[in-house]
Every structure is written in C-alpha cells, then in structure tokens.
Design a protein around this motif. Structure first.
Motif, PDB file in Angstrom:
ATOM      1  N   ILE A 106      -0.503  10.544  -1.954  1.00  0.00           N
ATOM      2  CA  ILE A 106       0.476  10.425  -0.864  1.00  0.00           C
ATOM      3  C   ILE A 106       1.774   9.870  -1.435  1.00  0.00           C
ATOM      4  O   ILE A 106       1.793   8.803  -2.051  1.00  0.00           O
ATOM      5  N   THR A 107       2.873  10.592  -1.206  1.00  0.00           N
ATOM      6  CA  THR A 107       4.188  10.137  -1.693  1.00  0.00           C
ATOM      7  C   THR A 107       5.128   9.717  -0.566  1.00  0.00           C
ATOM      8  O   THR A 107       6.143   9.076  -0.828  1.00  0.00           O
ATOM      9  N   SER A 108       4.796  10.068   0.682  1.00  0.00           N
ATOM     10  CA  SER A 108       5.643   9.698   1.820  1.00  0.00           C
ATOM     11  C   SER A 108       4.744   9.147   2.922  1.00  0.00           C
ATOM     12  O   SER A 108       3.798   9.803   3.345  1.00  0.00           O
ATOM     13  N   LEU A 109       5.054   7.915   3.373  1.00  0.00           N
ATOM     14  CA  LEU A 109       4.241   7.260   4.397  1.00  0.00           C
ATOM     15  C   LEU A 109       5.149   6.733   5.504  1.00  0.00           C
ATOM     16  O   LEU A 109       6.153   6.068   5.240  1.00  0.00           O
ATOM     17  N   ALA A 110       4.792   7.041   6.760  1.00  0.00           N
ATOM     18  CA  ALA A 110       5.474   6.491   7.931  1.00  0.00           C
ATOM     19  C   ALA A 110       4.431   5.759   8.767  1.00  0.00           C
ATOM     20  O   ALA A 110       3.376   6.315   9.083  1.00  0.00           O
ATOM     21  N   VAL A 111       4.726   4.511   9.134  1.00  0.00           N
ATOM     22  CA  VAL A 111       3.817   3.683   9.914  1.00  0.00           C
ATOM     23  C   VAL A 111       4.481   3.356  11.246  1.00  0.00           C
ATOM     24  O   VAL A 111       5.566   2.768  11.275  1.00  0.00           O
ATOM     25  N   HIS A 118       4.830 -11.219  15.606  1.00  0.00           N
ATOM     26  CA  HIS A 118       4.480 -11.898  14.367  1.00  0.00           C
ATOM     27  C   HIS A 118       3.072 -11.544  13.893  1.00  0.00           C
ATOM     28  O   HIS A 118       2.582 -12.145  12.944  1.00  0.00           O
ATOM     29  N   GLY A 119       2.422 -10.584  14.541  1.00  0.00           N
ATOM     30  CA  GLY A 119       1.025 -10.347  14.252  1.00  0.00           C
ATOM     31  C   GLY A 119       0.686  -9.020  13.615  1.00  0.00           C
ATOM     32  O   GLY A 119      -0.484  -8.754  13.351  1.00  0.00           O
ATOM     33  N   TYR A 120       1.673  -8.182  13.351  1.00  0.00           N
ATOM     34  CA  TYR A 120       1.359  -6.865  12.791  1.00  0.00           C
ATOM     35  C   TYR A 120       1.281  -6.892  11.274  1.00  0.00           C
ATOM     36  O   TYR A 120       0.819  -5.943  10.639  1.00  0.00           O
ATOM     37  N   GLY A 121       1.737  -7.974  10.649  1.00  0.00           N
ATOM     38  CA  GLY A 121       1.850  -8.024   9.188  1.00  0.00           C
ATOM     39  C   GLY A 121       0.546  -7.805   8.465  1.00  0.00           C
ATOM     40  O   GLY A 121       0.480  -7.050   7.482  1.00  0.00           O
ATOM     41  N   ALA A 122      -0.535  -8.450   8.917  1.00  0.00           N
ATOM     42  CA  ALA A 122      -1.819  -8.308   8.231  1.00  0.00           C
ATOM     43  C   ALA A 122      -2.296  -6.862   8.260  1.00  0.00           C
ATOM     44  O   ALA A 122      -2.846  -6.356   7.274  1.00  0.00           O
ATOM     45  N   SER A 123      -2.063  -6.168   9.366  1.00  0.00           N
ATOM     46  CA  SER A 123      -2.514  -4.779   9.482  1.00  0.00           C
ATOM     47  C   SER A 123      -1.698  -3.855   8.582  1.00  0.00           C
ATOM     48  O   SER A 123      -2.252  -2.988   7.898  1.00  0.00           O
ATOM     49  N   VAL A 124      -0.375  -4.026   8.580  1.00  0.00           N
ATOM     50  CA  VAL A 124       0.475  -3.178   7.740  1.00  0.00           C
ATOM     51  C   VAL A 124       0.207  -3.451   6.261  1.00  0.00           C
ATOM     52  O   VAL A 124       0.115  -2.520   5.447  1.00  0.00           O
ATOM     53  N   ALA A 125       0.053  -4.722   5.896  1.00  0.00           N
ATOM     54  CA  ALA A 125      -0.213  -5.058   4.499  1.00  0.00           C
ATOM     55  C   ALA A 125      -1.525  -4.456   4.031  1.00  0.00           C
ATOM     56  O   ALA A 125      -1.630  -3.941   2.908  1.00  0.00           O
ATOM     57  N   SER A 126      -2.547  -4.519   4.887  1.00  0.00           N
ATOM     58  CA  SER A 126      -3.833  -3.932   4.524  1.00  0.00           C
ATOM     59  C   SER A 126      -3.708  -2.434   4.300  1.00  0.00           C
ATOM     60  O   SER A 126      -4.288  -1.880   3.352  1.00  0.00           O
ATOM     61  N   LEU A 127      -2.919  -1.762   5.139  1.00  0.00           N
ATOM     62  CA  LEU A 127      -2.730  -0.322   4.981  1.00  0.00           C
ATOM     63  C   LEU A 127      -1.999   0.002   3.688  1.00  0.00           C
ATOM     64  O   LEU A 127      -2.345   0.956   2.983  1.00  0.00           O
ATOM     65  N   LEU A 128      -0.994  -0.794   3.340  1.00  0.00           N
ATOM     66  CA  LEU A 128      -0.191  -0.496   2.148  1.00  0.00           C
ATOM     67  C   LEU A 128      -0.987  -0.638   0.856  1.00  0.00           C
ATOM     68  O   LEU A 128      -0.606  -0.061  -0.170  1.00  0.00           O
ATOM     69  N   THR A 129      -2.076  -1.395   0.873  1.00  0.00           N
ATOM     70  CA  THR A 129      -2.880  -1.517  -0.345  1.00  0.00           C
ATOM     71  C   THR A 129      -3.562  -0.211  -0.729  1.00  0.00           C
ATOM     72  O   THR A 129      -4.046  -0.072  -1.845  1.00  0.00           O
ATOM     73  N   ARG A 130      -3.596   0.762   0.184  1.00  0.00           N
ATOM     74  CA  ARG A 130      -4.257   2.037  -0.090  1.00  0.00           C
ATOM     75  C   ARG A 130      -3.370   3.017  -0.843  1.00  0.00           C
ATOM     76  O   ARG A 130      -3.833   4.093  -1.237  1.00  0.00           O
ATOM     77  N   PHE A 131      -2.102   2.661  -1.074  1.00  0.00           N
ATOM     78  CA  PHE A 131      -1.144   3.602  -1.666  1.00  0.00           C
ATOM     79  C   PHE A 131      -0.525   2.985  -2.919  1.00  0.00           C
ATOM     80  O   PHE A 131      -0.150   1.816  -2.934  1.00  0.00           O
ATOM     81  N   ASN A 157       1.562   5.313  -5.057  1.00  0.00           N
ATOM     82  CA  ASN A 157       2.513   6.287  -5.607  1.00  0.00           C
ATOM     83  C   ASN A 157       3.567   6.692  -4.579  1.00  0.00           C
ATOM     84  O   ASN A 157       4.088   7.813  -4.621  1.00  0.00           O
ATOM     85  N   LEU A 158       3.888   5.803  -3.659  1.00  0.00           N
ATOM     86  CA  LEU A 158       4.842   6.136  -2.605  1.00  0.00           C
ATOM     87  C   LEU A 158       6.258   6.261  -3.154  1.00  0.00           C
ATOM     88  O   LEU A 158       6.715   5.434  -3.945  1.00  0.00           O
ATOM     89  N   ALA A 166       5.722   0.511  -7.172  1.00  0.00           N
ATOM     90  CA  ALA A 166       6.481   0.739  -8.402  1.00  0.00           C
ATOM     91  C   ALA A 166       7.315   2.008  -8.360  1.00  0.00           C
ATOM     92  O   ALA A 166       8.353   2.096  -9.028  1.00  0.00           O
ATOM     93  N   HIS A 167       6.909   3.012  -7.594  1.00  0.00           N
ATOM     94  CA  HIS A 167       7.621   4.296  -7.563  1.00  0.00           C
ATOM     95  C   HIS A 167       8.480   4.463  -6.307  1.00  0.00           C
ATOM     96  O   HIS A 167       9.052   5.539  -6.100  1.00  0.00           O
ATOM     97  N   LEU A 168       8.579   3.449  -5.506  1.00  0.00           N
ATOM     98  CA  LEU A 168       9.284   3.559  -4.224  1.00  0.00           C
ATOM     99  C   LEU A 168      10.784   3.759  -4.446  1.00  0.00           C
ATOM    100  O   LEU A 168      11.412   3.048  -5.238  1.00  0.00           O
ATOM    101  N   GLN A 169      11.357   4.733  -3.713  1.00  0.00           N
ATOM    102  CA  GLN A 169      12.775   5.055  -3.849  1.00  0.00           C
ATOM    103  C   GLN A 169      13.560   4.813  -2.563  1.00  0.00           C
ATOM    104  O   GLN A 169      14.720   4.428  -2.615  1.00  0.00           O
ATOM    105  N   GLU A 170      12.930   5.054  -1.404  1.00  0.00           N
ATOM    106  CA  GLU A 170      13.619   4.898  -0.127  1.00  0.00           C
ATOM    107  C   GLU A 170      12.757   4.099   0.837  1.00  0.00           C
ATOM    108  O   GLU A 170      11.546   4.293   0.892  1.00  0.00           O
ATOM    109  N   VAL A 171      13.423   3.213   1.596  1.00  0.00           N
ATOM    110  CA  VAL A 171      12.755   2.428   2.629  1.00  0.00           C
ATOM    111  C   VAL A 171      13.553   2.551   3.922  1.00  0.00           C
ATOM    112  O   VAL A 171      14.787   2.430   3.905  1.00  0.00           O
TER     113      VAL A 171
END
Length: 575
Positions: free
Chosen positions: A421-426, A435-448, A450-451, A490-495
């Motif tokens: 996966i090279t492009s991810l939208a959450v 203040h409570g979504y951080g744990a869920s988003v962080a957990s999801l980002l550990t799966r990628f 090469n974004l 490491a490969h992230l170009q756009e946020v």
C-alpha cells in the motif's frame, strides 16, 4: 390628402428611429446561425424561460421548440414550515410543464435530453432560522414524522400522476436522455407501505418501447415503482434509480431489469435509497457489459448475487445483505461499507481480485466483550484485503474507540502488514472523542511501511456540539499514542490533515510523521472553521514544518500548506 399621407409616413419613420437600437448596440446575437442559438437555448436553466425568448424578436419566436435539450426546474420557496397549498403548487407546476411539452410535441422536433426536477421539500420551511420556541413547536411533532407524513400524503398522489405522464412522454417521443427528480419530504420507510391506496408509477408493457433511450434517472421521492416483467431497453447504457419503493417480489424484477436480458448495453448502474418491505427478497444481477455499479441504502435483502465479468467499479454503501456473492474478475475499484454492526453473514468472492488497485473498507479498532459483531465485520474486510493482491490505494473508515483498558486492539492482532500500500486515507468516525482517536490511528499506521501519501480526515466530533459554546480543551495527556517505534514513514512524501481542532495530540501526530519522513515535501492542513481557538496551533505547525526544511508556506484563515522548493533526488527516481 397628400400632406396627410406624408405626415403619416413621417410618423412611421420617427417611430422606427425611436425603436431602432443606437449605433454600436445592434442585436448581434439574433444574427447568429440557428445552430448557435439552439445551443444557447439548450443552456437555459428552465424550458419555460426558453419559451419566453420568443418575446425578444421574431427571430427568436418558436425557436425554443427546436432546442435539443429541455430542462424544467421548480422555483422553491422558503425553508421549514408547511405550506397549505403545496399540493396545488405541484399541480400548477406539472400543468406548466405539460403545456410546454405539448407545444414541443406539436412542433414535430425530437427532444434529445429532457430533465424535470421538483423540489417540494424546500417549499415547506421558512428561510429564517426559527427561534427555540418555534423550533420546539415544529420539531416535537416532526420527530414523530406526523407533520412530514401529512405533507407527503398530500403531495404523493399529484407527484405520481405527474411522474406517470412525464415518463410516458419520454418513452413515446424517443427521448435519448431522461432525468426525473422528485424531491419530496423524507419520512420513515414503513410509512410508504402503511398508507391506504398506495399509488404506483408503472413501467409496464403498455408503455411504448424506449428504443432510443440511452440514459435514464428516476428519483421518485419515495413513490412506489411497478417494474416490468418483459420490457426491453435495447439502447440504455446509464441507469439511476433513487428514492423508490418497490413492492414485495420486486427485488427479483429489479435484478432482471438491469441484467443483460433486458438491458444488453447497460454500462453504468446507480441504485440509491431503495425501499423493500419484505426481508426474504433475493436479487441477482447478471450483466455482461456492466462496468460501474453503485448501491447505497438498499436494505433488507436476503442475498445479492453479482455476475459481472466486465465490472471495473463497485461501490456498496450502507446496505444490509445476509449473503453477498461477487463474481467480478476485472474489478479495479472496490468500496464496501456495511451497515454498522450488520456485516453479511456470508461473503463470497469468486476467485481473486488481481486488478483491484483502490479499496474502501470500514475497520473497528477496538473490541469489548459486548461487541462481538465488530470482530465479524473486521473478518469480512480482511477477506477483501487478502483477495486484492495488487492493491496500492486504501481508504479506511475507522470506528470503535478504546473506551477503557478492557478494550482489545483488533488491528494489530488481525490486520496483516501491508507493504504494497502506497496511499492511505483514514476517515475517523465522529463517535470518537477529540482526544481519543490517537490510539486507533497509531495502531492502524503500524501496518504500513511503504506509504507515499497519507491523509487523515477528522470529522465534526459529536462532543463539539456541546463544547464549542464554552470553549475547547486543547490540552492532551495522550502523548504516548504517537511514540510507537513501529510506525515507519521513511518513504512518505505527502501528508494531508483535515478537520483539525487545535489539540496538542494533533501537533504530536505531525511530529511523529516528521521524525521518520525525511523525504516529506508537501503538507496540507485544514482546521475546522467552527473551532476558533486553533490560530495558535496553526503558528506552531508552521514553525515546526519550516524548521524541518520546508521552504515555502501559504496560509489563510483555516488552511496551511507547506512545500519544499525542490524534491529530493531519490524521491524523484521513485516517482
């Protein structure tokens, strides 16, 4: 006698001089070719206005009857309070449209495109925002649907009669593109079936064959549609059915209607807000040339079977099917968002989906002992991820906040690593705390790992409705959400970050991205316009990004964009 005639002639000359346009103001438009003028008339928003152009000059008289496209649109009134003559206004509108269509029929010129729209809902409410007392007076019965249902009972007979006539006109006169949009007040679906003497719009064998019809959109405002058993649409390539009730047994007829036996050339199909009263309905769509299928809010189907060998785009939103079977080997874009807590019990994919590049799914991030349905929902989406072996773009609708320590992380334990996966939208659900979504988003980002592109979209959180007037709490004590060493960008170009409210955790998220994304060259941030306290955080974002090597920045009231002047060489090679 001669002097009298001369005086009369002088008077006529003087009158012509007064009526003639001054030098430089000549009517150049009327001198244009007929094809150009017909093109102009085809752009007029309402055909009744196009008919009035005959008053301009003899050059325009009757010209509108040859225009290839006719559009009719009601002129909505206020917003929010019932109008006693609403049914009468609909009948007057229908009569004016019928009169214009009759004149056009007498001209003998065919209509290529016919569009008719009536927005009844807009006529029932005042434009001004009601006071609390007025709102209470109107809202309380509205919550029980009594006022809206009474309005719809008045409007439905007239709207059904009008729809019957307009559909018959389009079929009889060889229209190529037909768009009928009746926007009636929304009510609970059961009301559509509980009324006495339900009116129907018929597509039956008594109508002439629509041999020239290529595009059709029927949005009937909840009216019931009787589907044909044997009618054929030989030229139809694009069909949209919206806000329609279908009687018991109609699901099978609907599947037959859009299959190759009835519509051999159908390429695009959109079905939205279809009401089916019976739970046991089954629908099978066998369409050999169908390339795009969109289904939204088609509920209470026992099973949906798709055999679509050339389907490229499939979107299913908020549908409830007990069984879903998909055979679409050429699928390239797939989006399946089940009803919350109602995933299909059986999801079958015929073979792999090797051509899918873009996928939209919903994931639950945390599980409590009382929410076993979340596990079943995630399992169905994991099946889709495994079937899409060539996936590069993923969009996730994230639900299921970690409400307490007893909640179990369902992402790290179930979602595999996805290096392709090279492009991810959450898209974060509004049910999360700010203040409570951080744990869920962080957990999801550990799966990628090469974004190249990451988008995080924050909603208008439910709690904002209550906290905005008193001011927002921007302090956050969840810094550890973003300290996981497993997040690699490491490969992230756009946020892209949207919907920010100015909390500390949003700044910490950006710091986490910058810690490993050394090749980042574009950051686009937009804040929630209702959260006026974010200005200080916008300054903090800008200073942080400029300190990290961003060379240029642009900002306005709610948006900030930072760019590097040059893209690193190794990134250019990858692109």
């Amino acid at each position: 006698m001669g002097s009298t005639a001369a005086a009369a002639e002088d008077a006529r000359v003087a009158k012509r001089a007064r009526l003639a346009p001054p030098a430089g103001d000549a009517d150049l438009i009327s001198g244009l070719d007929d094809d150009v003028l017909l093109r102009v008339l085809g752009l007029v928003g309402d055909a009744r206005d196009a008919a009035r152009t005959g008053a301009l000059s003899r050059r325009w008289l009757g010209l509108w009857t040859r225009a290839p496209a006719l559009r009719f649109s009601s002129q909505p009134g206020g917003f929010w309070r019932a109008a006693p003559a609403s049914a009468a206004s609909l009948e007057r509108y229908a009569a004016s449209v019928d009169a214009a269509l009759a004149r056009r029929a007498r001209s003998g010129c065919a209509i290529e495109r016919l569009s008719i729209a009536y927005a009844a809902g807009s006529e029932h409410y005042p434009v001004e925002q009601p006071s609390f007392a007025d709102a209470a007076e109107w809202w309380i019965p509205c919550l029980r649907d009594t006022v809206t249902e009474r309005i719809l009972e008045q409007l439905m007979p007239a709207s059904v009669r009008a729809a019957r006539g307009w559909i018959g006109y389009a079929f009889r006169h060889g229209v190529k593109s037909f768009d009928l949009d009746l926007q009636l007040p929304l009510v609970r679906p059961n009301f559509l079936w509980e009324r006495d003497g339900v009116e129907e719009v018929e597509l039956d064998d008594e109508l002439p064959s629509a041999v020239r019809l290529e595009t059709m959109r029927l949005a009937l405002g909840g009216a019931q549609l009787r589907l044909p058993a044997a009618m054929t649409f030989a030229s139809l390539t694009n069909l949209s059915l919206e806000r329609i009730g279908i009687a018991a047994g109609g699901a099978a007829l609907l599947g037959h209607l859009v299959s190759s036996a009835t519509c051999p050339r159908l390429q695009k199909l959109r079905v939205r807000w279809i009401y089916l009263p019976a739970f046991h309905e089954e629908m099978a769509i066998e369409a050999d040339v169908l390339s795009e299928l969109w289904m939204e809010d088609v509920r209470i189907l026992m099973s949906l079977k798709l055999r679509t060998p050339r389907l490229r785009v499939l979107h299913i939103y908020k549908c409830f099917h007990v069984a879903l079977r998909i055979s679409a080997p050429r699928l390239e874009e797939l989006a399946i968002i089940f009803q919350p807590a109602c995933p299909p019990r059986w999801l079958e994919i015929d073979g792999d989906l090797p051509c899918v590049r873009s996928l939209k799914i919903c994931l639950w991030s945390h599980l409590s002992r009382f929410s076993g349905y979340r596990e079943a929902d995630n399992d169905k989406n994991m099946l889709l991820l495994r079937q899409c072996s060539s996936l590069t773009c993923l969009q996730v609708f994230l639900r299921g906040a970690k409400a307490s320590k007893k909640y179990v992380d369902m992402i790290k334990s179930r979602v595999p690593h996805l290096p392709h996966i090279t492009s991810l939208a959450v898209n974060v659900s509004c049910s999360f705390k700010r203040h409570g979504y951080g744990a869920s988003v962080a957990s999801l980002l550990t799966r990628f790992s090469n974004l190249r592109r990451l988008s995080l979209h924050l909603p208008f959180f439910d709690e904002l409705f209550y906290n905005l007037p008193a001011g927002l709490d921007l302090l956050c004590h969840h810094r550890y959400h973003w300290k996981s060493n497993e997040i690699s960008m490491a490969h992230l170009q756009e946020v892209e970050l949207t919907g920010l409210t100015g909390t500390d955790c949003e700044v910490w998220f950006m710091k986490t991205m910058l810690a490993s994304a050394k090749g980042l060259f574009k950051v686009a941030i937009s804040f929630n316009p209702y959260c006026w306290q974010h200005q200080g955080k916008m300054d903090a974002f800008e200073r942080m990004l400029l300190d990290e090597g961003m060379w240029t920045s642009h900002r306005d009231t709610h948006m900030l964009t930072c760019l590097r002047e040059s893209i690193p060489a190794y990134i250019t090679c990858e692109m």
